[in-house]
Design a protein around this motif. Structure first.
Motif, PDB file in Angstrom:
ATOM      1  N   GLN A 144       0.807  -1.220   0.000  1.00 42.22           N
ATOM      2  CA  GLN A 144       0.000   0.000   0.000  1.00 42.22           C
ATOM      3  C   GLN A 144       0.844   1.275   0.000  1.00 42.22           C
ATOM      4  N   ALA A 145       2.043   1.217  -0.501  1.00 43.31           N
ATOM      5  CA  ALA A 145       2.915   2.396  -0.435  1.00 43.31           C
ATOM      6  C   ALA A 145       2.273   3.607  -1.100  1.00 43.31           C
ATOM      7  N   SER A 146       1.720   3.432  -2.285  1.00 43.71           N
ATOM      8  CA  SER A 146       1.083   4.551  -2.989  1.00 43.71           C
ATOM      9  C   SER A 146      -0.162   5.015  -2.256  1.00 43.71           C
ATOM     10  N   TYR A 147      -1.010   4.070  -1.895  1.00 41.79           N
ATOM     11  CA  TYR A 147      -2.279   4.405  -1.240  1.00 41.79           C
ATOM     12  C   TYR A 147      -2.040   5.046   0.119  1.00 41.79           C
ATOM     13  N   SER A 148      -1.179   4.422   0.912  1.00 46.42           N
ATOM     14  CA  SER A 148      -0.924   4.917   2.262  1.00 46.42           C
ATOM     15  C   SER A 148      -0.266   6.296   2.252  1.00 46.42           C
ATOM     16  N   SER A 149       0.723   6.480   1.402  1.00 45.42           N
ATOM     17  CA  SER A 149       1.414   7.770   1.367  1.00 45.42           C
ATOM     18  C   SER A 149       0.515   8.877   0.836  1.00 45.42           C
ATOM     19  N   SER A 150      -0.319   8.563  -0.164  1.00 44.48           N
ATOM     20  CA  SER A 150      -1.210   9.585  -0.704  1.00 44.48           C
ATOM     21  C   SER A 150      -2.272   9.979   0.315  1.00 44.48           C
ATOM     22  N   LYS A 151      -2.775   9.013   1.054  1.00 46.53           N
ATOM     23  CA  LYS A 151      -3.774   9.318   2.080  1.00 46.53           C
ATOM     24  C   LYS A 151      -3.146  10.016   3.284  1.00 46.53           C
ATOM     25  N   SER A 152      -1.899   9.688   3.586  1.00 47.73           N
ATOM     26  CA  SER A 152      -1.177  10.431   4.627  1.00 47.73           C
ATOM     27  C   SER A 152      -1.014  11.882   4.220  1.00 47.73           C
ATOM     28  N   GLY A 153      -0.784  12.097   2.930  1.00 48.49           N
ATOM     29  CA  GLY A 153      -0.672  13.457   2.421  1.00 48.49           C
ATOM     30  C   GLY A 153      -1.957  14.246   2.569  1.00 48.49           C
ATOM     31  N   VAL A 154      -3.080  13.570   2.372  1.00 52.66           N
ATOM     32  CA  VAL A 154      -4.378  14.222   2.556  1.00 52.66           C
ATOM     33  C   VAL A 154      -4.523  14.695   3.999  1.00 52.66           C
ATOM     34  N   VAL A 155      -4.105  13.847   4.940  1.00 53.18           N
ATOM     35  CA  VAL A 155      -4.136  14.238   6.354  1.00 53.18           C
ATOM     36  C   VAL A 155      -3.163  15.384   6.605  1.00 53.18           C
ATOM     37  N   GLY A 156      -1.968  15.293   6.024  1.00 49.01           N
ATOM     38  CA  GLY A 156      -0.926  16.275   6.292  1.00 49.01           C
ATOM     39  C   GLY A 156      -1.233  17.670   5.787  1.00 49.01           C
TER      40      GLY A 156
END
Length: 258
Positions: A163-175
């Motif tokens: 989930q590297a792409s999914y997790s990092s992109s969703k972390s970015g949404v939070v950030g």
């Protein structure tokens, strides 16, 4: 902010969490512009729900297409009160495959473009529309003028292998939530994020039944998949509760992915 008589863009609003959100907002007297790539489903839902709904074919990574949704909101309903960004995709690939070959960079970038850049793209154009309206009305005067709600995921915090792409992109949404919320305070616009867990959406329905049962069993309580209507009800509460700002709400039945 009252939901009734307000206008919202719902990206990904023709299916899954977005469809449930569209239905919930309309049931509360709101106008909705469905911004989705699925023309057949989007047009059918707009027809079903009546005059308070419009459909615009929209790729959230396109400035022109998102702006078209904004302009439809302004033209058809007199202005925007906010957006709920439910459009997103799940890219699954390991960094290395079984033969130790590297992951496809284009696939990784696609997930980031849609989930993160797409969320920013919608936020910037919706915020601009609201801010311009507020300016013509004499300023926010410490009143709730608009709301931007983005959808992250529990993967932002509990990313799984592949989930590297999914997790990092969703972390970015939070950030990006806090800096956007801080910037938009002068316009009376709030920014919130929902991080849903495992929900009964079309994406989940595509998994084998055995996998779905395993996922259900992993939820502490209630031991089931989330219902999209529960997501939609949270959206409505966030809109109507003016003291919710710059925060992320996990909606996940207490699951913490191992």
């Amino acid at each position: 902010m009252k939901t009734e008589s307000q206008t919202f863009i719902v990206t990904g609003g023709a299916s899954g969490l977005g469809e449930a959100t569209t239905r919930e907002l309309v049931s509360r007297g709101a106008n909705v512009v469905i911004a989705d790539l699925n023309e057949e489903a989007g047009a059918a839902l707009a027809k079903e729900l009546g005059e308070s709904v419009r459909f615009v074919r929209c790729d959230v990574t396109s400035g022109e297409q998102v702006q078209a949704a904004v302009e439809t909101s302004e033209k058809e309903f007199g202005g925007l009160a906010g957006s709920v960004n439910c459009a997103g995709i799940a890219i699954v690939q390991k960094l290395l495959d079984r033969d130790n070959n590297p992951a496809d960079l284009d696939k990784f970038n696609k997930g980031v473009q849609i989930n993160l850049t797409g969320s920013f793209n919608v936020a910037r154009l919706v915020a601009s529309s609201i801010a311009k309206r507020v300016a013509t009305e004499g300023g926010p005067n410490n009143e709730d003028q608009g709301i931007i709600i983005n959808t992250a995921s529990i993967a932002a915090f509990d990313g799984q292998v592949g989930q590297a792409s999914y997790s990092s992109s969703k972390s970015g949404v939070v950030g990006m939530m806090l800096p956007l919320a801080r910037e938009l305070t002068r316009h009376g616009i709030r920014v919130m994020t929902i991080a849903p867990g495992i929900f009964a959406t079309p994406m989940m329905a595509g998994l084998p039944e055995k996998a779905q049962e395993q996922l259900k069993a992993s939820v502490p309580y209630p031991k089931r998949l989330g219902d999209p209507t529960e997501f939609a009800k949270l959206v409505a509460h966030i809109i109507e509760n003016a003291y919710l700002n710059a925060d992320v709400i996990r909606l996940d039945g207490a699951i913490r992915m191992t």
